[in-house]
Write a protein that holds these residues in place. Sequence first.
Motif, PDB file in Angstrom:
ATOM      1  N   THR A  89       0.856  -1.181   0.000  1.00 58.99           N
ATOM      2  CA  THR A  89       0.000   0.000   0.000  1.00 58.99           C
ATOM      3  C   THR A  89       0.893   1.233   0.000  1.00 58.99           C
ATOM      4  OG1 THR A  89      -1.768  -1.158   1.175  1.00 58.99           O
ATOM      5  CG2 THR A  89      -1.806   1.247   1.230  1.00 58.99           C
ATOM      6  N   VAL A  90       0.857   1.977  -1.094  1.00 64.36           N
ATOM      7  CA  VAL A  90       1.710   3.156  -1.262  1.00 64.36           C
ATOM      8  C   VAL A  90       1.061   4.387  -0.638  1.00 64.36           C
ATOM      9  CG1 VAL A  90       2.823   4.629  -2.987  1.00 64.36           C
ATOM     10  CG2 VAL A  90       2.736   2.152  -3.323  1.00 64.36           C
ATOM     11  N   HIS A  96       0.322  -1.457  -4.941  1.00 66.84           N
ATOM     12  CA  HIS A  96       1.255  -2.049  -5.899  1.00 66.84           C
ATOM     13  C   HIS A  96       1.297  -3.551  -5.654  1.00 66.84           C
ATOM     14  CE1 HIS A  96       5.781  -2.629  -7.033  1.00 66.84           C
ATOM     15  NE2 HIS A  96       4.997  -3.011  -8.025  1.00 66.84           N
ATOM     16  N   THR A 149       6.106   9.382  -3.546  1.00 66.51           N
ATOM     17  CA  THR A 149       6.829   8.130  -3.324  1.00 66.51           C
ATOM     18  C   THR A 149       7.260   7.570  -4.668  1.00 66.51           C
ATOM     19  OG1 THR A 149       5.493   7.626  -1.360  1.00 66.51           O
ATOM     20  CG2 THR A 149       6.676   5.794  -2.379  1.00 66.51           C
ATOM     21  N   VAL A 165       8.236   4.434  -6.815  1.00 65.20           N
ATOM     22  CA  VAL A 165       7.992   2.992  -6.806  1.00 65.20           C
ATOM     23  C   VAL A 165       8.642   2.400  -8.049  1.00 65.20           C
ATOM     24  CG1 VAL A 165       6.232   1.192  -6.800  1.00 65.20           C
ATOM     25  CG2 VAL A 165       5.787   3.375  -5.647  1.00 65.20           C
ATOM     26  N   PHE A 168      -0.476  -1.779 -10.674  1.00 63.68           N
ATOM     27  CA  PHE A 168      -0.651  -0.647  -9.758  1.00 63.68           C
ATOM     28  C   PHE A 168      -2.078  -0.154  -9.928  1.00 63.68           C
ATOM     29  CE2 PHE A 168      -0.255   3.390  -7.713  1.00 63.68           C
ATOM     30  CZ  PHE A 168       0.810   3.261  -6.818  1.00 63.68           C
ATOM     31  N   HIS A 195       0.891  11.856 -10.592  1.00 66.28           N
ATOM     32  CA  HIS A 195       1.797  10.729 -10.793  1.00 66.28           C
ATOM     33  C   HIS A 195       2.515  10.904 -12.126  1.00 66.28           C
ATOM     34  CE1 HIS A 195      -2.096   9.737 -12.621  1.00 66.28           C
ATOM     35  NE2 HIS A 195      -1.433   8.986 -13.479  1.00 66.28           N
TER      36      HIS A 195
END
Length: 215
Positions: free
Chosen positions: A12-13, A19, A163, A165, A173, A184
């Motif tokens: 969990t981002v 993800h 963040t 990733v 995702f 994003h």
Amino acid sequence: MTDPLFGAPRVTVAPGAVHLPGWLSPEDQADLVRRCRRWARAGMVRHAMPRGGLMSVRMLSLGWFWEPYRYSRTLPDGTPVPPFPGLLGALAERAVADALGAPPPPDADPYDVALVNFYDARARMGMHQDRDERSDAPVVSLSLGDACVFRFGNTETRARPYTDVELGSGDLFVFGGPSRTAYHGVPRTRPGTAPPALGLRGRLNITIRASGLTP
């Protein structure tokens, strides 16, 4: 496509953003690459942005034609948009169930649009929000080929906090709920990291969305 033998535990981002590494098996990745090549016969484009620059990513639309920042039912030459494959709709529903713990509710807007993005070694994607849909259904993103750095931010600004990733081939995702309109982007790819068996040089990203639009 969701056998846990192929992937690692979910990460969990952010709230609503999950993800799942290795969600697609090698066989399913190869099948999707073949399908993308077939779909791409309709042509992939580099969209012009409102300020005049060209996107470095080449893109194909299925179901609805996307261009900054709107959807339409026809291509620029007036021909129909290639149809949205039912396979991708089924994949999106399974992806949401696996990532978020429950399938889309029966009254949810159906998944009806996919953007197939191709990144060569120099391609990037700036920080942006997916705000052109009328539906708030989660966005489903599948990665094939070269790995990339996927930067997942907040809903207020393109700047921090965010963040980074690492998305590899076969990764899933999903982002919805409070993260549905998070900024994003992809600041860089990692050329040469695609699984050799795919025969793919570069990165393919299939983003599946529910437009909420009336056909």
